[in-house]
Design an enzyme around this catalytic site. Structure first.
Site, PDB file in Angstrom:
ATOM      1  N   CYS A 114      47.320 -19.714  29.529  1.00 58.53           N
ATOM      2  CA  CYS A 114      47.045 -18.281  29.683  1.00 58.53           C
ATOM      3  C   CYS A 114      48.203 -17.416  29.217  1.00 58.53           C
ATOM      4  O   CYS A 114      48.042 -16.214  28.995  1.00 58.53           O
ATOM      5  CB  CYS A 114      46.704 -17.962  31.129  1.00 58.53           C
ATOM      6  SG  CYS A 114      45.289 -18.905  31.698  1.00 58.53           S
ATOM      7  N   HIS A 251      47.379 -10.616  32.471  1.00 57.93           N
ATOM      8  CA  HIS A 251      46.384 -11.670  32.267  1.00 57.93           C
ATOM      9  C   HIS A 251      45.268 -11.506  33.298  1.00 57.93           C
ATOM     10  O   HIS A 251      45.532 -11.344  34.499  1.00 57.93           O
ATOM     11  CB  HIS A 251      47.055 -13.035  32.412  1.00 57.93           C
ATOM     12  CG  HIS A 251      46.086 -14.162  32.437  1.00 57.93           C
ATOM     13  ND1 HIS A 251      45.101 -14.301  31.487  1.00 57.93           N
ATOM     14  CD2 HIS A 251      45.922 -15.192  33.315  1.00 57.93           C
ATOM     15  CE1 HIS A 251      44.373 -15.368  31.770  1.00 57.93           C
ATOM     16  NE2 HIS A 251      44.847 -15.919  32.875  1.00 57.93           N
ATOM     17  N   ASN A 281      38.223 -15.110  33.207  1.00 63.25           N
ATOM     18  CA  ASN A 281      39.527 -15.552  32.703  1.00 63.25           C
ATOM     19  C   ASN A 281      39.316 -16.243  31.350  1.00 63.25           C
ATOM     20  O   ASN A 281      38.740 -17.323  31.292  1.00 63.25           O
ATOM     21  CB  ASN A 281      40.143 -16.515  33.726  1.00 63.25           C
ATOM     22  CG  ASN A 281      41.510 -17.044  33.306  1.00 63.25           C
ATOM     23  OD1 ASN A 281      41.893 -16.941  32.148  1.00 63.25           O
ATOM     24  ND2 ASN A 281      42.223 -17.627  34.245  1.00 63.25           N
TER      25      ASN A 281
HETATM   26  N1  ACO Z   1      31.848 -20.503  45.837  1.00 66.49           N
HETATM   27  C1  ACO Z   1      31.815 -20.627  47.182  1.00 66.49           C
HETATM   28  N2  ACO Z   1      32.818 -21.162  47.892  1.00 66.49           N
HETATM   29  C2  ACO Z   1      33.912 -21.580  47.224  1.00 66.49           C
HETATM   30  C3  ACO Z   1      34.009 -21.471  45.832  1.00 66.49           C
HETATM   31  C4  ACO Z   1      32.931 -20.903  45.136  1.00 66.49           C
HETATM   32  N3  ACO Z   1      32.910 -20.728  43.796  1.00 66.49           N
HETATM   33  N4  ACO Z   1      35.210 -21.946  45.439  1.00 66.49           N
HETATM   34  C5  ACO Z   1      35.846 -22.345  46.559  1.00 66.49           C
HETATM   35  N5  ACO Z   1      35.067 -22.125  47.617  1.00 66.49           N
HETATM   36  C6  ACO Z   1      35.334 -22.417  49.030  1.00 66.49           C
HETATM   37  C7  ACO Z   1      36.358 -23.486  49.190  1.00 66.49           C
HETATM   38  O1  ACO Z   1      35.766 -24.761  49.117  1.00 66.49           O
HETATM   39  C8  ACO Z   1      36.888 -23.175  50.575  1.00 66.49           C
HETATM   40  O2  ACO Z   1      35.984 -23.713  51.518  1.00 66.49           O
HETATM   41  P1  ACO Z   1      36.563 -24.437  52.852  1.00 66.49           P
HETATM   42  O3  ACO Z   1      37.314 -23.369  53.564  1.00 66.49           O
HETATM   43  O4  ACO Z   1      35.326 -24.881  53.519  1.00 66.49           O
HETATM   44  O5  ACO Z   1      37.442 -25.536  52.332  1.00 66.49           O
HETATM   45  C9  ACO Z   1      36.782 -21.664  50.669  1.00 66.49           C
HETATM   46  O6  ACO Z   1      35.867 -21.257  49.647  1.00 66.49           O
HETATM   47  C10 ACO Z   1      38.073 -20.930  50.451  1.00 66.49           C
HETATM   48  O7  ACO Z   1      38.693 -21.468  49.300  1.00 66.49           O
HETATM   49  P2  ACO Z   1      40.105 -21.034  48.849  1.00 66.49           P
HETATM   50  O8  ACO Z   1      40.592 -21.950  47.777  1.00 66.49           O
HETATM   51  O9  ACO Z   1      40.964 -20.797  50.030  1.00 66.49           O
HETATM   52  O10 ACO Z   1      39.779 -19.602  48.191  1.00 66.49           O
HETATM   53  P3  ACO Z   1      40.796 -18.564  47.667  1.00 66.49           P
HETATM   54  O11 ACO Z   1      40.658 -17.319  48.420  1.00 66.49           O
HETATM   55  O12 ACO Z   1      42.181 -19.130  47.480  1.00 66.49           O
HETATM   56  O13 ACO Z   1      40.239 -18.281  46.181  1.00 66.49           O
HETATM   57  C11 ACO Z   1      40.630 -18.852  43.893  1.00 66.49           C
HETATM   58  C12 ACO Z   1      40.171 -19.340  45.251  1.00 66.49           C
HETATM   59  C13 ACO Z   1      39.738 -17.733  43.433  1.00 66.49           C
HETATM   60  C14 ACO Z   1      40.563 -19.988  42.897  1.00 66.49           C
HETATM   61  C15 ACO Z   1      42.097 -18.318  44.005  1.00 66.49           C
HETATM   62  O14 ACO Z   1      42.890 -19.251  44.672  1.00 66.49           O
HETATM   63  C16 ACO Z   1      42.708 -18.016  42.668  1.00 66.49           C
HETATM   64  O15 ACO Z   1      42.335 -17.064  41.997  1.00 66.49           O
HETATM   65  N6  ACO Z   1      43.764 -18.767  42.262  1.00 66.49           N
HETATM   66  C17 ACO Z   1      44.484 -18.492  41.041  1.00 66.49           C
HETATM   67  C18 ACO Z   1      43.725 -18.905  39.845  1.00 66.49           C
HETATM   68  C19 ACO Z   1      44.439 -18.385  38.609  1.00 66.49           C
HETATM   69  O16 ACO Z   1      44.905 -17.279  38.580  1.00 66.49           O
HETATM   70  N7  ACO Z   1      44.586 -19.150  37.564  1.00 66.49           N
HETATM   71  C20 ACO Z   1      45.339 -18.534  36.458  1.00 66.49           C
HETATM   72  C21 ACO Z   1      45.798 -19.374  35.493  1.00 66.49           C
HETATM   73  S1  ACO Z   1      44.467 -20.049  34.582  1.00 66.49           S
HETATM   74  C22 ACO Z   1      45.148 -20.912  33.255  1.00 66.49           C
HETATM   75  O17 ACO Z   1      46.316 -20.926  32.975  1.00 66.49           O
HETATM   76  C23 ACO Z   1      44.171 -21.724  32.439  1.00 66.49           C
END
Ligand code: ACO
Length: 324
Positions: A114, A251, A281
């Site tokens: 990214c 980004h 993304n």
């Molecule tokens: N739909 C429904 N539920 C989901 C989903 C989904 N799509 N994805 C995860 N959940 C669930 C999880 O299983 C978890 O359930 P549990 O509590 O029963 O275990 C719950 O939702 C909460 O999950 P978290 O991982 O705590 O959710 P969070 O609020 O952290 O959001 C996310 C997840 C959106 C991925 C976030 O962590 C994020 O944006 N991280 C950064 C990603 C990023 O910026 N990447 C950039 C670089 S990309 C690159 O370089 C290619």
């Protein structure tokens, strides 16, 4: 030293738009969850015939037309991508160079995930200082080909796209392109990576390329710290006050990341451009795509101070500071 500036910008989005509701038909997720946790509503996904190279060619042609630059005048094609069309070689940038008719240009791929585009822009700026001929910097990603469509933690986050800019030397007085900062923290490499790879194991068997693996929380925490760090570092390095920056083009990964970073910096959120709700993304395409959409919308005025900031697999981070 010659001044350098962006003289043209272009992008390409595949026609097919996929909504969160569509994803929730095959995945245990919902529009409510995706919007509230990421801000993403839709993403564009490439059709079977569309590749990283073909999307890059479309974006590059638009950027060259915008700049009024002929393909034969281009000196270098820098293609930032983590989803090349070929395993290892040749570089997809060579397909792009050929596809746009840049017959006098060199070409190479740059793997910066990214953050690839901000790395590419700084590298092209350096090359341009020596060579003097226009440089094309492209971010193009076909993320749909490398995500696991059964993994709701990752597949909902990504989209396909390409964005490109033409960089040229100019006579204008004053700094047009102030500079960049580039960082890497390889200690976090396992947090966001593509598992496996296309190579032969010691027994000579072909190992299947894997899909994107991401540990969301630590990557999230890294990103909310990386944005303020890069913004502050770039501004301080070039003696620019934060309030003088017209647009921060971050980004586009998650609106909560941008929101948290804006709060940490005490910069109004409106100064950060947002298009992730429609495109998700798109990795290295994210920033040039945003610049093109901002330009199309008439948001970018001559002389505007723009700061780009990106973060991603590596863990890499970086940014550029320039005037439009
Ligand atoms: N739909 C429904 N539920 C989901 C989903 C989904 N799509 N994805 C995860 N959940 C669930 C999880 O299983 C978890 O359930 P549990 O509590 O029963 O275990 C719950 O939702 C909460 O999950 P978290 O991982 O705590 O959710 P969070 O609020 O952290 O959001 C996310 C997840 C959106 C991925 C976030 O962590 C994020 O944006 N991280 C950064 C990603 C990023 O910026 N990447 C950039 C670089 S990309 C690159 O370089 C290619």
């Amino acid at each position: 030293m010659k001044q350098v500036r962006i003289t043209g910008v272009g992008s390409y989005l595949p026609e097919r738009i996929v909504t969160n509701d569509e994803l929730s038909r095959t995945l245990d997720t919902s529009d409510e969850w995706i919007v509230s946790h990421t801000g993403i509503s839709t993403r564009h996904l490439a059709a079977p015939g569309e590749s990283t190279g073909s999307m890059a060619i479309a974006a590059a042609k638009r950027a060259m037309a915008d700049a009024g630059v002929k393909p034969e005048d281009i000196g270098i094609v820098v293609l930032a991508t983590s989803t090349p069309d070929h395993a290892d070689m040749p570089a997809t940038a060579c397909d792009v160079q050929h596809g746009i008719g840049a017959v006098n240009a060199g070409a190479f791929d740059l793997i910066g995930a990214c953050a690839g585009f901000v790395y590419g822009l700084e590298i092209a700026r350096g090359l341009l200082q020596g060579d003097g001929r226009p440089a094309l910097v492209i971010g193009s990603e076909r993320m749909s080909g490398i995500v696991d469509w059964t993994d709701r933690n990752t597949c909902i986050l990504f989209g396909d796209a390409a964005g490109a800019v033409v960089l040229e030397t100019c006579d204008a007085k004053g700094h047009q392109f102030y500079g960049s900062v580039l960082h890497s923290d390889g200690g976090g490499a396992d947090l966001l990576c593509r598992t496996g790879g296309a190579w032969r194991d010691p027994e000579g068997q072909m190992v299947r390329p894997g899909s994107v693996h991401m540990e969301g929380k630590p990557v999230f925490n890294f990103a909310v710290k990386a944005i303020p760090r890069i913004v502050t570092e770039l501004a301080e390095k070039h003696c620019i006050a934060l309030q003088d920056i017209n647009h921060i083009v971050a980004h586009q990964a998650n609106f909560r990341i941008i929101d948290a970073a804006a709060k940490r910096l005490e910069v109004p959120r409106e100064r950060f451009y947002l298009n992730l709700q429609n495109v998700a993304n798109t990795s290295s395409a994210s920033i040039p795509l945003a610049l093109d959409q901002m330009d199309e919308a008439g948001l970018l005025k001559e002389g505007d101070l723009i700061l780009t900031v990106a973060f991603g697999a590596g863990l890499l981070s970086g940014g550029n500071l320039f005037r439009w």
